[in-house]
Design a protein around this motif. Sequence first.
Motif, PDB file in Angstrom:
ATOM      1  N   GLY A 100     -26.380 -31.435  32.123  1.00  0.00           N
ATOM      2  CA  GLY A 100     -26.326 -32.549  33.059  1.00  0.00           C
ATOM      3  C   GLY A 100     -27.136 -33.732  32.583  1.00  0.00           C
ATOM      4  O   GLY A 100     -26.703 -34.875  32.689  1.00  0.00           O
ATOM      5  N   ILE A 101     -28.281 -33.444  31.996  1.00  0.00           N
ATOM      6  CA  ILE A 101     -29.154 -34.553  31.592  1.00  0.00           C
ATOM      7  C   ILE A 101     -28.542 -35.336  30.434  1.00  0.00           C
ATOM      8  O   ILE A 101     -28.615 -36.563  30.387  1.00  0.00           O
ATOM      9  N   VAL A 102     -27.888 -34.642  29.523  1.00  0.00           N
ATOM     10  CA  VAL A 102     -27.240 -35.341  28.409  1.00  0.00           C
ATOM     11  C   VAL A 102     -26.132 -36.244  28.952  1.00  0.00           C
ATOM     12  O   VAL A 102     -26.017 -37.418  28.588  1.00  0.00           O
ATOM     13  N   GLU A 103     -25.356 -35.702  29.880  1.00  0.00           N
ATOM     14  CA  GLU A 103     -24.297 -36.502  30.472  1.00  0.00           C
ATOM     15  C   GLU A 103     -24.869 -37.706  31.223  1.00  0.00           C
ATOM     16  O   GLU A 103     -24.335 -38.810  31.154  1.00  0.00           O
ATOM     17  N   ALA A 104     -25.987 -37.489  31.905  1.00  0.00           N
ATOM     18  CA  ALA A 104     -26.629 -38.585  32.645  1.00  0.00           C
ATOM     19  C   ALA A 104     -27.068 -39.695  31.689  1.00  0.00           C
ATOM     20  O   ALA A 104     -26.874 -40.884  31.962  1.00  0.00           O
ATOM     21  N   VAL A 105     -27.638 -39.302  30.550  1.00  0.00           N
ATOM     22  CA  VAL A 105     -28.064 -40.308  29.575  1.00  0.00           C
ATOM     23  C   VAL A 105     -26.856 -41.135  29.120  1.00  0.00           C
ATOM     24  O   VAL A 105     -26.903 -42.364  29.057  1.00  0.00           O
ATOM     25  N   TYR A 106     -25.737 -40.457  28.864  1.00  0.00           N
ATOM     26  CA  TYR A 106     -24.554 -41.195  28.404  1.00  0.00           C
ATOM     27  C   TYR A 106     -23.948 -42.073  29.501  1.00  0.00           C
ATOM     28  O   TYR A 106     -23.457 -43.169  29.219  1.00  0.00           O
ATOM     29  N   LEU A 138     -31.594 -38.535  38.171  1.00  0.00           N
ATOM     30  CA  LEU A 138     -31.822 -37.310  37.395  1.00  0.00           C
ATOM     31  C   LEU A 138     -32.737 -37.589  36.194  1.00  0.00           C
ATOM     32  O   LEU A 138     -33.683 -36.848  35.921  1.00  0.00           O
ATOM     33  N   ILE A 139     -32.455 -38.686  35.506  1.00  0.00           N
ATOM     34  CA  ILE A 139     -33.281 -39.013  34.334  1.00  0.00           C
ATOM     35  C   ILE A 139     -34.718 -39.308  34.765  1.00  0.00           C
ATOM     36  O   ILE A 139     -35.680 -38.815  34.166  1.00  0.00           O
TER      37      ILE A 139
END
Length: 519
Positions: A196-202, A240-241
């Motif tokens: 989820g965090i990787v997707e949030a960053v993108y 989230l980030i």
Amino acid sequence: SGFLSLLRNGLSKLGVPREFLGFLSKWTDDPEENPKIPEAKGAIKAIRGQAFFIPLYELYLTYGGIFRLTFGPKSFLIVSDPSIAKHILRDNSKAYSKGILAEILDFVMGKGLIPADGEIWRVRRRAIIPALHQKYVAAMISLFGQAADRLCKKLDAAASDGEDVEMESLFSRLTLDIIGKAVFNYDFDSLTNDTGIVEAVYTVLREAEDRSVSPIPFWDIPIWKDLSPRQKKVRVALKLINNTLDDLIAICKRMVEKEDLQFHEEYMNEQDPSILHFLLASGDDVSSKQLRDDLMTMLIAGHETSAAVLTWTFYLLSKNPSVMSKLQNEVDSVLGDRVPTIDDMKKLKYATRVINESLRLYPQPPVLIRRSLEDDMLGKYPIKRGEDIFISVWNLHRCPNHWTDAEKFNPERWPLDGPNPNEINQNFSYLPFGGGPRKCVGDMFASFETVVVLAMLARHFNFQIAPGSPPVEMTTGATIHTTEGLRMTVTRRIKPPIIPTLERSVVEVDGNNPLKEPS
Ligand code: HEM
């Protein structure tokens, strides 16, 4: 005209306000004294629908090193002249802010180091610069090596399976993994997982890029911004980030409290060499919002830029096989089968030139943004306070009068035994990391990162554009992206057997030559 300037100077000495003097010059409108900046008219049509820095190059050839581009009520000054760039970035940098850039990036970077201006910027820059000391950067080299090794394993599997790979997204994940560890000791592990965090960053990155090329600030429209599903997704991602960053800050604070701390100039915690750890250990007295803004800024600054550099470097290498084999020869002789160390950075001279040259042809970002905070002179032209300015690094780096075969990928243009090209020794005709007080804080980090990854990949593989893939074209957000990815066919290199020859041993034992008579 001489009389008018005397009059203006006299009045100014008497303390007559500038506004009036400005009025006086407008009223007299003397073209000799106040040459007008050339205006690119009707150019707006040319700008739409492609990476905007490309038509700006054509306009530069027509209108010169500074011209004005008007869009309805808005206008921009486009600067492609090295001495004007030097004036804005270095000699009179106090008179310029980040302008539109700060407005666009506010939602994600807040008052982080890239958008911040004035006192906040001064204080934060002073706190952050020491964190990127020599010993830290040296420690990062092994992190770069480990991350590159993970990518090599992935590429090796693709080579076995005969599958093509999309290198742009792989480089993006590689550099995200690196910068997460380097800045706040977090392992995104995005090369293996889609969390989820990787997707949030993108999500946030894509939004920042879309906003920077959008003509209308749709995200600011009341009601709409609350209802838009897309804006909601951005808010959720940001939350989230931010929560993750707050947790990481809290964890790091606890570590620092437990530590028997002796803070000094080259302080580094071996378990956690991150920039965050340095900042907390240094007693950096800062609000958690500001700290988060700075971490977020470094995450974005150090991620997309390095990924774009690697993407375009491998694109260029695929078009220039002779450069690739020269590079591979160097890597074979410097590294053999070792993982690179800090000492190798000096020895990988040609690899460094390949990166230097890739950054010339594809500067990241291709334009630098500023706004004038006061009236000023740019070359022979007076400008007013409040002008939005784009310094086209793309144009500076491709100026046909300055560079021999400007369009050619030619790492040999800088001799291997000469200094590394930078904005100072190239007199602002080459500024891959900007210049003056706002120059990139991660320039050394990024140079080593890209050289290590380049060396390790080139040592193991050959890269070709995958047959049947669409032409590789450019589009732009903050950095230069491809329109449809960089699809490549990766093949394992067949290494020539190592046969110890006489010549080779003489070169290698350097200084202890067995063929020399003992004295
Ligand atoms: C600023 C390029 C990697 C952190 C800049 C600027 C450029 C640049 C051109 C100046 C922007 C301006 O004047 O408007 C690059 C390139 C990189 C890279 C091409 C990779 C190849 C990094 C990394 C970090 C970083 C790895 C963090 C560790 C920053 C920061 C600033 C900055 C914080 C703002 C400095 C200030 O305003 O005082 N970068 N950068 N960059 N860069 Fe980098």
